[in-house]
Design a protein around this motif. Structure first.
Motif, PDB file in Angstrom:
ATOM      1  N   ALA A 103     -54.113  32.864  -3.789  1.00 47.68           N
ATOM      2  CA  ALA A 103     -55.506  33.126  -3.428  1.00 47.68           C
ATOM      3  C   ALA A 103     -56.102  31.949  -2.658  1.00 47.68           C
ATOM      4  CB  ALA A 103     -56.321  33.411  -4.684  1.00 47.68           C
TER       5      ALA A 103
ATOM      6  N   ASP B 132     -50.776  33.018  -8.826  1.00 44.26           N
ATOM      7  CA  ASP B 132     -51.812  33.829  -8.188  1.00 44.26           C
ATOM      8  C   ASP B 132     -52.926  32.954  -7.628  1.00 44.26           C
ATOM      9  OD1 ASP B 132     -50.331  36.017  -8.863  1.00 44.26           O
ATOM     10  OD2 ASP B 132     -51.677  36.741 -10.444  1.00 44.26           O
TER      11      ASP B 132
ATOM     12  N   ALA C  26     -65.022  36.270  -2.048  1.00 46.65           N
ATOM     13  CA  ALA C  26     -64.165  36.664  -3.179  1.00 46.65           C
ATOM     14  C   ALA C  26     -62.740  36.854  -2.697  1.00 46.65           C
ATOM     15  CB  ALA C  26     -64.669  37.949  -3.838  1.00 46.65           C
ATOM     16  N   THR C  27     -61.818  36.652  -3.615  1.00 45.91           N
ATOM     17  CA  THR C  27     -60.391  36.889  -3.353  1.00 45.91           C
ATOM     18  C   THR C  27     -59.787  37.586  -4.575  1.00 45.91           C
ATOM     19  OG1 THR C  27     -59.741  34.730  -4.247  1.00 45.91           O
ATOM     20  CG2 THR C  27     -60.177  34.862  -1.866  1.00 45.91           C
ATOM     21  N   ALA C  28     -58.756  38.373  -4.315  1.00 45.27           N
ATOM     22  CA  ALA C  28     -58.050  39.054  -5.404  1.00 45.27           C
ATOM     23  C   ALA C  28     -56.610  39.301  -4.967  1.00 45.27           C
ATOM     24  CB  ALA C  28     -58.721  40.375  -5.760  1.00 45.27           C
ATOM     25  N   VAL C  29     -55.670  38.897  -5.818  1.00 45.31           N
ATOM     26  CA  VAL C  29     -54.253  39.110  -5.521  1.00 45.31           C
ATOM     27  C   VAL C  29     -53.922  40.568  -5.810  1.00 45.31           C
ATOM     28  CG1 VAL C  29     -51.897  38.441  -6.092  1.00 45.31           C
ATOM     29  CG2 VAL C  29     -53.695  36.711  -6.044  1.00 45.31           C
ATOM     30  N   GLU C  30     -53.503  41.292  -4.785  1.00 43.48           N
ATOM     31  CA  GLU C  30     -53.206  42.710  -4.947  1.00 43.48           C
ATOM     32  C   GLU C  30     -51.792  42.932  -5.480  1.00 43.48           C
ATOM     33  OE1 GLU C  30     -53.421  46.849  -2.315  1.00 43.48           O
ATOM     34  OE2 GLU C  30     -53.275  44.899  -1.304  1.00 43.48           O
TER      35      GLU C  30
ATOM     36  N   ARG D 205     -63.751  42.485   5.442  1.00 47.75           N
ATOM     37  CA  ARG D 205     -62.776  42.675   4.368  1.00 47.75           C
ATOM     38  C   ARG D 205     -61.396  42.618   4.996  1.00 47.75           C
ATOM     39  NH1 ARG D 205     -64.306  47.986   1.068  1.00 47.75           N
ATOM     40  NH2 ARG D 205     -64.337  48.808   3.212  1.00 47.75           N
TER      41      ARG D 205
ATOM     42  N   ARG E 207     -57.604  32.109   1.133  1.00 46.13           N
ATOM     43  CA  ARG E 207     -58.973  31.686   1.393  1.00 46.13           C
ATOM     44  C   ARG E 207     -59.022  30.662   2.546  1.00 46.13           C
ATOM     45  NH1 ARG E 207     -63.786  30.951  -1.576  1.00 46.13           N
ATOM     46  NH2 ARG E 207     -62.828  31.959  -3.388  1.00 46.13           N
TER      47      ARG E 207
ATOM     48  N   VAL F 152     -53.123  39.372  -0.570  1.00 43.87           N
ATOM     49  CA  VAL F 152     -54.401  38.966  -1.145  1.00 43.87           C
ATOM     50  C   VAL F 152     -55.520  39.661  -0.392  1.00 43.87           C
ATOM     51  CG1 VAL F 152     -55.888  37.032  -1.754  1.00 43.87           C
ATOM     52  CG2 VAL F 152     -53.397  36.723  -1.706  1.00 43.87           C
TER      53      VAL F 152
ATOM     54  N   GLN G  35     -50.589  33.209 -13.566  1.00 49.51           N
ATOM     55  CA  GLN G  35     -51.949  32.899 -13.150  1.00 49.51           C
ATOM     56  C   GLN G  35     -51.989  31.711 -12.199  1.00 49.51           C
ATOM     57  OE1 GLN G  35     -54.171  32.346 -16.770  1.00 49.51           O
ATOM     58  NE2 GLN G  35     -54.145  34.523 -17.317  1.00 49.51           N
TER      59      GLN G  35
END
Length: 259
Positions: A142, A138, A203-207, A238, A146, A216, A135
């Protein structure tokens, strides 16, 4: 008459005394004869003993060896007769060894349970630490994505060179090389258009992640203002941002716009 009876009594007493003395003499004679016979027997035994050689007396037990052996054998305890068990119930030595008493089984079960709990606790602790580390990594990826998007989409022609340098410093690899090669052309366009853009990351998200790399997904919006003061409506974007670790810092290595 009286003197006559007295004389008779005296004669009777004297007669009795003489008879007693005779009997005593006879007894003494017999005793002397007995003593003589005993002395004769002792003399004969002594002479016989001197004539015969001395033979050591044998022990009493030697006279009857067989009886002594029999007595010795009978002193030993008799062997117990073997007890016959049924074939399915005969207690073998191996079976007795492999069936410990209940206290031993209880202790063994407790030890096994404790070891299992310790192993489970260790595994859970290790898993928790792994998850915490993941975590944290990640979150670092992220945050780098950003900031990279903000540097890419927030540009002001009034400070174009500083904004471009900040953008280049947040990139790495071929992406950085491309920006450095086109820095002057990009700065010229900014000065001619006199445009100011501001970006906002929603928003961000680790793929996915790799060894010191990650992809990301970023949802952002940008707002453009020209020299006349006219503002355009915010536009949504996006993006798929590839990041990589460079000298201990995470930087953008690739940017793709996702429809």
């Amino acid at each position: 008459m009286a003197s006559s009876s007295t004389n008779d009594d005296r004669e009777a007493v004297l007669s009795l005394a003489e008879q007693a003395e005779a009997e005593a003499e006879a007894a003494e004679a017999e005793a002397a004869a007995a003593r003589a016979r005993a002395a004769k027997l002792r003399a004969e035994q002594a002479a016989q003993a001197e004539a015969e050689p001395d033979v050591p007396a044998e022990p009493e037990t030697a006279a009857e060896p067989e009886a002594a052996i029999v007595e010795a054998e009978t002193d030993e305890p008799e062997a117990a007769e073997p007890v016959e068990y049924p074939a399915d119930a005969a207690p073998t030595a191996s079976r007795r060894r492999w069936i410990p008493p209940w206290p031993v089984l209880a202790v063994a079960a407790a030890v096994v349970a404790i070891c299992g709990l310790l192993a489970a606790s260790g595994f859970m602790l290790w898993t928790s630490r792994q998850e915490t580390a993941r975590q944290a990594t990640d979150a670092e990826y992220a945050a780098a994505a950003r900031q990279g998007v903000i540097n890419l989409m927030s540009l002001d022609f009034n400070q174009g060179e500083a904004d471009l340098q900040r953008l280049i410093d947040s990139t790495t690899g071929d992406f950085r090389a491309d920006f450095e090669a086109s820095k002057d052309d990009f700065l010229t366009v900014m000065n001619e258009s006199k445009v100011v853009t501001e970006a906002d990351v929603r928003a961000t998200a680790v793929e996915k992640t790799g060894e010191d790399t990650a992809t990301v997904l970023v949802a952002a919006s940008s707002k453009v203002t020209n020299t006349a003061g006219a503002e355009q409506n915010p536009r949504a974007w996006r993006l798929s941002i590839d990041v990589a670790r460079d000298n201990g810092q995470v930087k953008m290595s690739k940017v793709e716009f996702v429809p």
